[in-house]
Design an enzyme around this catalytic site. Structure first.
Site, PDB file in Angstrom:
ATOM      1  N   HIS A  52       0.812  -1.070  -0.020  1.00  0.00           N
ATOM      2  CA  HIS A  52       0.005  -0.018   0.021  1.00  0.00           C
ATOM      3  C   HIS A  52       0.973   1.360  -0.108  1.00  0.00           C
ATOM      4  O   HIS A  52       1.859   1.362   0.240  1.00  0.00           O
ATOM      5  CB  HIS A  52      -0.867   0.008   1.243  1.00  0.00           C
ATOM      6  CG  HIS A  52      -2.039  -1.036   1.184  1.00  0.00           C
ATOM      7  ND1 HIS A  52      -2.954  -1.076   2.200  1.00  0.00           N
ATOM      8  CD2 HIS A  52      -2.108  -2.158   0.523  1.00  0.00           C
ATOM      9  CE1 HIS A  52      -3.754  -1.985   2.010  1.00  0.00           C
ATOM     10  NE2 HIS A  52      -3.097  -2.772   0.953  1.00  0.00           N
ATOM     11  N   GLU A  54       0.729   3.785   1.745  1.00  0.00           N
ATOM     12  CA  GLU A  54       1.248   4.289   3.389  1.00  0.00           C
ATOM     13  C   GLU A  54       2.469   3.472   3.699  1.00  0.00           C
ATOM     14  O   GLU A  54       3.554   3.878   4.287  1.00  0.00           O
ATOM     15  CB  GLU A  54       0.115   4.224   4.445  1.00  0.00           C
ATOM     16  CG  GLU A  54      -1.144   4.968   3.901  1.00  0.00           C
ATOM     17  CD  GLU A  54      -2.217   4.142   3.313  1.00  0.00           C
ATOM     18  OE1 GLU A  54      -3.128   4.319   3.635  1.00  0.00           O
ATOM     19  OE2 GLU A  54      -1.721   3.438   2.256  1.00  0.00           O
ATOM     20  N   CYS A  82      -6.368   1.848   5.719  1.00  0.00           N
ATOM     21  CA  CYS A  82      -6.810   0.627   6.165  1.00  0.00           C
ATOM     22  C   CYS A  82      -6.278   0.192   7.596  1.00  0.00           C
ATOM     23  O   CYS A  82      -5.207   0.806   8.083  1.00  0.00           O
ATOM     24  CB  CYS A  82      -6.674  -0.717   5.230  1.00  0.00           C
ATOM     25  SG  CYS A  82      -4.648  -1.077   5.158  1.00  0.00           S
ATOM     26  N   CYS A  85      -2.450  -0.509   7.821  1.00  0.00           N
ATOM     27  CA  CYS A  85      -1.663   0.633   7.420  1.00  0.00           C
ATOM     28  C   CYS A  85      -1.784   1.845   8.867  1.00  0.00           C
ATOM     29  O   CYS A  85      -0.780   2.251   9.210  1.00  0.00           O
ATOM     30  CB  CYS A  85      -2.107   1.674   6.022  1.00  0.00           C
ATOM     31  SG  CYS A  85      -1.581   0.684   4.600  1.00  0.00           S
TER      32      CYS A  85
END
Length: 149
Positions: A52, A54, A82, A85
């Site tokens: 992801h 992040e 999410c 993260c």
């Protein structure tokens, strides 16, 4: 100072969409506003479900700063993080998180697990949602409409 990193995160999200990745971009800046690093989703490219925006940005910032703690740093991301993260954000000790649009289905900050509100969360950053919310949401809507179309 808030606008510039978020606008860059939106540009990164557009790059992700062009690469057929879910359009999410992230930028990490120091407390004085200097950009440390940036990333966009690379899950498909890296064949890594943890890639992801992040997570990739946090990993790079740690390498650049030579520390697993990103004290005083701020994260700008186009989508509500999410739970995975959010956990990484907490562990990295990021001071602030600015995000674009909410993610009712997969978010872990304002939705779902609301990770930062859990007793097992050891560090809760200041969180500011809704920055360039419409632009962030439109990128996602266009991406998924194109995938379905």
């Amino acid at each position: 100072m808030v606008d510039s990193p978020m606008l860059r995160a939106l540009e990164l999200a557009k790059q992700a969409a062009l690469a057929r990745e879910v359009p999410v971009g992230a930028v990490i800046v120091s407390s004085d506003g200097a950009v440390i690093c940036e990333a966009h989703n690379r899950i498909v490219e890296l064949k890594d479900p943890t890639a992801h925006a992040e997570i990739l940005a946090i990993r790079e910032a740690g390498e650049i700063l030579g520390s697993e703690r990103l004290m005083g740093c701020h994260l700008y991301v186009t989508l509500e993080p999410c739970t995975m993260c959010a956990g990484a954000i907490s562990l990295a000790r990021l001071a602030r998180v600015y995000f674009g649009c909410l993610d009712p289905k997969g978010g872990g900050v304002e939705h779902g697990a609301c990770f930062f509100d859990q007793p097992t969360c050891h560090h809760k950053p200041d969180v500011y949602g809704g920055l360039y919310e419409e632009e962030s949401a439109q990128l996602l809507k266009d991406f998924f409409a194109d995938k379905r179309g």
